[in-house]
Design an enzyme around this catalytic site. Sequence first.
Site, PDB file in Angstrom:
ATOM      1  N   LYS A  52      -3.163   2.253  -7.159  1.00  0.00           N
ATOM      2  CA  LYS A  52      -3.739   3.481  -7.715  1.00  0.00           C
ATOM      3  C   LYS A  52      -4.141   3.262  -9.173  1.00  0.00           C
ATOM      4  O   LYS A  52      -5.208   3.667  -9.606  1.00  0.00           O
ATOM      5  CB  LYS A  52      -2.745   4.654  -7.578  1.00  0.00           C
ATOM      6  CG  LYS A  52      -2.646   5.137  -6.141  1.00  0.00           C
ATOM      7  CD  LYS A  52      -1.487   6.084  -5.870  1.00  0.00           C
ATOM      8  CE  LYS A  52      -1.409   6.346  -4.360  1.00  0.00           C
ATOM      9  NZ  LYS A  52      -0.266   7.190  -3.958  1.00  0.00           N
ATOM     10  N   GLN A  96       4.816   9.784  -6.705  1.00  0.00           N
ATOM     11  CA  GLN A  96       4.799   8.971  -5.484  1.00  0.00           C
ATOM     12  C   GLN A  96       5.992   9.338  -4.591  1.00  0.00           C
ATOM     13  O   GLN A  96       7.139   9.334  -5.031  1.00  0.00           O
ATOM     14  CB  GLN A  96       4.858   7.478  -5.873  1.00  0.00           C
ATOM     15  CG  GLN A  96       4.723   6.532  -4.707  1.00  0.00           C
ATOM     16  CD  GLN A  96       3.362   6.613  -4.018  1.00  0.00           C
ATOM     17  OE1 GLN A  96       2.327   6.637  -4.660  1.00  0.00           O
ATOM     18  NE2 GLN A  96       3.375   6.667  -2.696  1.00  0.00           N
ATOM     19  N   ASP A 119      -2.802  15.379  -5.068  1.00  0.00           N
ATOM     20  CA  ASP A 119      -2.440  15.041  -3.692  1.00  0.00           C
ATOM     21  C   ASP A 119      -2.706  16.221  -2.754  1.00  0.00           C
ATOM     22  O   ASP A 119      -2.679  16.070  -1.540  1.00  0.00           O
ATOM     23  CB  ASP A 119      -0.937  14.692  -3.610  1.00  0.00           C
ATOM     24  CG  ASP A 119      -0.674  13.197  -3.660  1.00  0.00           C
ATOM     25  OD1 ASP A 119      -1.585  12.436  -3.270  1.00  0.00           O
ATOM     26  OD2 ASP A 119       0.428  12.808  -4.076  1.00  0.00           O
TER      27      ASP A 119
END
Length: 285
Positions: A52, A96, A119
């Site tokens: 990422k 995460q 997200d």
Amino acid sequence: MAVMIDGKAVSARLRQKMAAEVAAMKEAGVVPGLAVVLVGENPASQVYVRNKIKACEELGIRSQDYRLPEDTTQEALLDLVGELNRREDIHGILVQLPLPGQIREEAVIAAIAPEKDVDAFHARNVGKIVQGSYNFLPCTPAGVMELIRSTGVPVQGKECVVVGRSNIVGKPMALLMLHENATVTICHSRTRDLGEVTRRADILIVAIGKANFITKDMVKPGAVVIDVGMNRDENGKLCGDVDFAGVEPVAGYLTPVPGGVGPMTITMLMGNTITAAKLQGRREG
Ligand code: NDP
């Protein structure tokens, strides 16, 4: 033989456009900023986070990397999220998952400001997706939509079967296909006669997490088959949920693993970060 859907190529095309967008935003004084938070030492998470950050660098997005120890308390993580929510130079926050057991994931997701929730896991963003009016789409389902679009096969009116009903893949996937006017069926571990349902699918999207589970007898000839699964087979080789060798001669279009859905997820995260920066329209701090 199925046409391969090349996730790397689709992803590269999108990233090229995104890099141009970021450059234009910089000209206007806004540098998109993404905070990536990793708690603990999960090896798979470390790889995802590294990828990422690399993608951010490629596109000119500013990333800020936070590594917290495995024994971080929920309170400490919530404090960090609160600080990042207030930061004007951070437009997107990614924590995460999975998180260590002492931290409730739902509490952390709920604490992220919805406009920074790249997200799209926050209940507010999930609700907007259900209603069909959203700013962010969850990255993996959004990536799958791009892959389907790349085939040129129209979705409207098609029978779509989604196998898997997780909050991050299956459920939002089904909603996105519904918004595109497919007739959608969702299957899961309690579905009776799975093959009978999947054989009806013009578009079959599989996200279960079981190596080579979908066999050729479960696929309608000519179907678009999207394999979200990322598993290791008995030899430790990366493979999907679809038995690629068996299904390739039957399907019309098929995603490989690796090189299908995988590369798209991070690309869509970059897209959400750019969207977040545009929506917040703030200057670098
Ligand atoms: P989850 O484990 O959260 O969900 C799996 C789903 O599959 C559940 O809904 C489960 O049903 C269903 N399922 C399990 N066994 C069967 C079965 N025998 N028949 C039918 N349905 C079944 O997984 P995720 O959605 O998080 O991930 C799915 C896969 O996608 C994994 O391999 C994961 O690694 C991969 N993945 C890949 C990404 C990428 O970027 N390429 C991103 C995210 C995930 P039930 O609800 O009844 O238990």
